[in-house]
Design an enzyme around this catalytic site. Sequence first.
Site, PDB file in Angstrom:
ATOM      1  CG  HIS A 195      -1.883   1.144   1.249  1.00  0.00           C
ATOM      2  ND1 HIS A 195      -3.034   1.165   0.494  1.00  0.00           N
ATOM      3  CD2 HIS A 195      -1.865   2.312   1.940  1.00  0.00           C
ATOM      4  CE1 HIS A 195      -3.687   2.286   0.718  1.00  0.00           C
ATOM      5  NE2 HIS A 195      -2.995   3.005   1.586  1.00  0.00           N
ATOM      6  CG  HIS A 245      -8.433   3.367  -2.041  1.00  0.00           C
ATOM      7  ND1 HIS A 245      -9.348   3.578  -1.044  1.00  0.00           N
ATOM      8  CD2 HIS A 245      -7.224   3.537  -1.448  1.00  0.00           C
ATOM      9  CE1 HIS A 245      -8.741   3.862   0.094  1.00  0.00           C
ATOM     10  NE2 HIS A 245      -7.446   3.850  -0.135  1.00  0.00           N
TER      11      HIS A 245
END
Length: 245
Positions: free
Chosen positions: A44, A90
């Site tokens: 991430h 995302h």
Amino acid sequence: MKITSDIINKHGISSGEYKKIINLIGREPNLLELGIFSAMWNEHCSYKSSKKYLKTLPTKNKKVIQGPGENAGIVDIEDNDALVFKIESHNHPSFIEPYQGAGTGVGGILRDIFTMGARPIATLNSIHFGNHDHPKTKNLLNGVVSGIGGYGNCMGIPTVGGEVKFDTSYNENILVNAMAIGLVKRNKIFYSKAHGVDQPVVYVGSKQVEMGYMVLVWLQLNLIKMLKKKNQLYKLVILLRKNYF
């Protein structure tokens, strides 16, 4: 505390990465240091699986004011004006909770525009879903589109472009890419690096949950396995809603 192989694995650090940590700091890390590396080197934050491809893209030019390394990129458009831009994926958050996942994706890139001293003027998106007939596609599509529009519209920032694609390869792993563009005067650009000593540090935001960044590490290691087990995925959604939404 002795750092065991089990602790290293739970932090999502490979054996090669652990050796690199030792080389960087000149010794074995303690638990706190291992946690920091885990947080900063997870997918991430570091894009470690795609970084080698991103490095092949051009990033330097006489018009490029800021390339990789800051909250957002900046390009000179003359007359003391500059465009600030940021794109973010995302994907997994939007698959688990479509509205919140897509909304916070847009919110994150708008934040990055603000942090450079710029004012957001537009958003764009590229979203990819599974087959039209897949039982999850309709709910995911409605949630993601609503989430993107809800965050941007509430702030008065128009969505000026985007694309939607459907393919069976995205049945269990949708892609939600959001982009924001901002405008700033060249002499008003704000950079993230702090200077000087004895400067105050201010934390702003909601209280951190006990899981903290470890939920990202855990998801990275286990999400694909859980997607194949409907009951476990349901339990994960309940857990995330309880702690985050």
